[in-house]
Design an enzyme around this catalytic site. Structure first.
Site, PDB file in Angstrom:
ATOM      1  N   GLU A 155      11.797  16.511  13.295  1.00  0.00           N
ATOM      2  CA  GLU A 155      12.003  16.231  11.874  1.00  0.00           C
ATOM      3  C   GLU A 155      11.147  17.183  11.042  1.00  0.00           C
ATOM      4  O   GLU A 155       9.919  17.169  11.143  1.00  0.00           O
ATOM      5  CB  GLU A 155      11.627  14.782  11.562  1.00  0.00           C
ATOM      6  CG  GLU A 155      12.009  14.376  10.157  1.00  0.00           C
ATOM      7  CD  GLU A 155      11.737  12.903   9.870  1.00  0.00           C
ATOM      8  OE1 GLU A 155      12.696  12.201   9.524  1.00  0.00           O
ATOM      9  OE2 GLU A 155      10.587  12.459   9.978  1.00  0.00           O
ATOM     10  N   LYS A 207       0.856  -1.190   0.000  1.00  0.00           N
ATOM     11  CA  LYS A 207       0.000   0.000   0.000  1.00  0.00           C
ATOM     12  C   LYS A 207       0.893   1.243   0.000  1.00  0.00           C
ATOM     13  O   LYS A 207       1.452   1.634   1.007  1.00  0.00           O
ATOM     14  CB  LYS A 207      -0.917   0.048   1.221  1.00  0.00           C
ATOM     15  CG  LYS A 207      -1.994   1.130   1.047  1.00  0.00           C
ATOM     16  CD  LYS A 207      -2.424   1.792   2.331  1.00  0.00           C
ATOM     17  CE  LYS A 207      -1.492   2.819   2.872  1.00  0.00           C
ATOM     18  NZ  LYS A 207      -1.275   4.019   2.030  1.00  0.00           N
TER      19      LYS A 207
END
Ligand code: NAI
Ligand code: MG
Length: 492
Positions: free
Chosen positions: A386, A176
């Site tokens: 991040e 996926k």
């Protein structure tokens, strides 16, 4: 499926229309407009794909000897090599990566599949001495049906890193890809079809994370999830998958320190540090987004970041002259711009960049200037979290101890780089850095043969290398009596 079309799912060896998903446009991030129609699967499509993967696992795939799996993988790898340009173009259309980078990256992937093919018939076990009355041995058996959930920054690379070892180990796969960049994974499916893999061994179902992704994770017939993405998503995945006690491997990003000591070849270090800050528009977990610089060379490094940023050609992804394309999607653009504001508010000094690109022809895309902040303190949010955008945080330090403390002072532990002319220091510092991969006097040197993965919040398990196979295999111990006798415990 017609070449170049992505409006079907690949399930059980057939190209099928979604049952409960739909077809929608995939956005070209350089224009903000859809560029192709893509099939997205829903819960019922995931059910179909898992059933197909389960049937293939119990059927032909499990019985196929390793050398035959290897031959198929090699065939696929050769096809992949022959389609590098097409795959690179699709990837760049979908995620905006500069085509010169995509060509280099995608150009390497065939080797990943070849390398894992070479392991597919070498899954041997051990003979274990116990005593004369038994013979004990281990065998290594595939984990089963694997759900692979990949991100939008490097869809084909993430697929190679997971499908290579999974198929070599004898698992079957439901892939996926991320909802923002599904097209290249469907192009990949065409190559698996052409290579002659038995139906159901590889299924590709694009879909949204919270629906299709979550259903794959919760599915009782999925034995393992291999995931690359955000730590917060991994925590959700763990909770969603908890009831089925399946296996998980996670690659969860980082905030890599790139440490430049004053005794280093600073020019070489700068080549790596600036490239690493802005490659892939900053959207890679391995990039050195924190540049730690020893004080005597700090001003020089800051000045060079400013000077070299001016040389970065931001432009349309398919233009071979372009160094840096746009951010891959609108949400990521917003996230990066938010962090640039946070950096300003925290009092960091903007050295270069700091906003969207406003040139003619680029205004509608998700382009950001190559950006660097100086005077960054290790505890600032732009040095801790991040960002996944082209934003370097330049942090000064004094001496080895401080460099190590700053390097290890985030929750992450994926990669790290250090530059020094002192071989003793290289060993001392490398040994103490908490990261799954440390580069010395080079950066982002990654190959199929070298284990890659995170310590701390950067993940579970390793991809690449022989270690990658471990997470797709179970070790099974068999103990066989050589006498066939067993004492009656109730005789006396
Ligand atoms: P994400 O972790 O949400 O998406 C990655 C994959 O997980 C996609 O395929 C998505 O559909 C799937 N997913 C999302 N929610 C899910 C769920 N509940 N169950 C199952 N699958 C699910 O990452 P996102 O939101 O696209 O990016 C956010 C941040 O994550 C980025 O800004 C970056 O900091 C980080 N990231 C790190 C990556 C890495 O290479 N380690 C890759 C992508 C993102
Ligand atoms: Mg998300």
């Amino acid at each position: 499926m017609t070449q170049g079309r992505f409006d079907r799912l690949f399930i059980g060896g057939e190209w099928v229309t979604p049952l409960d998903g739909g077809v929608r446009g995939s956005i070209d991030p350089s224009t903000g407009q859809p560029w192709t129609d893509v099939a997205y699967g829903g819960v019922a499509d995931i059910d179909r794909a898992v059933a197909a993967a389960g049937a293939a696992f119990e059927g032909p795939w499990r019985r196929m000897p390793g050398w035959e799996r290897a031959a198929l993988l090699r065939r696929f790898a050769d096809l992949y090599a022959a389609h590098v340009e097409e795959l690179a173009q699709v990837e760049s259309r979908d995620n905006g990566r500069a085509i010169r980078e995509s060509r280099l990256d995608v150009g390497m992937h065939a080797q990943y599949y070849h390398w894992f093919a070479s392991l597919a018939d070498k899954l041997d076990g051990r003979t274990i001495p116990m005593d004369a009355s038994v013979h004990a041995f281990t065998s290594r058996v595939p984990a089963g049906v694997v759900g692979t959930i990949t991100p939008w920054n490097v869809p084909l690379m993430a697929a190679a890193w997971k499908l290579g070892p999974a198929l070599a180990a004898g698992c079957t796969v439901v892939l996926k890809p991320a909802e923002q960049t599904p097209a290249s994974s469907l192009a990949l499916a065409r190559l698996f079809e052409e290579a002659g893999f038995p139906p159901g061994v590889v299924n590709v179902v694009p879909g949204d994370g919270p629906t299709a992704g979550a259903h794959l994770v919760a599915h009782p017939d999925v034995d393992k999830i291999a995931f690359t993405g955000e730590g917060a998503t991994a925590k959700t995945i763990l909770k969603t998958g908890a009831d089925t006690l399946k296996r998980f491997s996670f690659e969860l990003g980082g905030k890599a320190p790139h440490i430049i000591f004053a005794d280093a070849d600073v020019d070489q270090a700068l080549n790596a540090a600036t490239g690493s800050a802005w490659t892939l528009c900053g959207q890679s977990c391995a990039l050195g987004s924190r540049v730690l610089v020893e004080r005597p060379v700090y001003d020089r490094v800051v000045e060079e970041f400013r000077r070299r940023a001016a040389r970065v050609r931001v432009g349309m992804p398919l233009d071979p002259a372009t160094h840096m394309g746009p951010q891959a999607h609108a949400e990521q653009l917003a996230k990066t711009l938010r962090y640039i504001d946070i950096g300003r508010d925290e009092g960091a000094e903007l050295v270069t960049g700091g906003g969207r690109v406003d040139n003619d022809g680029l205004r509608d895309g998700y382009f950001v200037q190559p950006t660097a902040f100086a005077g960054v303190r290790a505890d600032m949010r732009i040095a801790q979290e991040e960002i996944f955008g082209p934003v370097a945080a330049l942090i000064p330090f004094d001496g080895e101890e401080e460099a190590i403390a700053i390097a290890n002072g985030t929750p992450y532990g994926l990669t790290a780089g250090l530059w020094t002319g002192d071989v003793g220091r290289a060993h001392r510092v490398a040994a103490r850095i908490e990261a799954g991969m440390v580069w010395v006097n080079t950066y982002r040197y990654i190959r199929w043969s070298t284990p890659y993965g995170g310590m701390k919040a950067s993940g579970w398990g390793r991809e690449n290398g022989i270690e990658a196979l471990d997470s797709y295999l179970e070790t099974k111990t068999t103990v066989i009596s050589t006498t066939g006798t067993f004492p009656d415990p109730y005789l006396q």
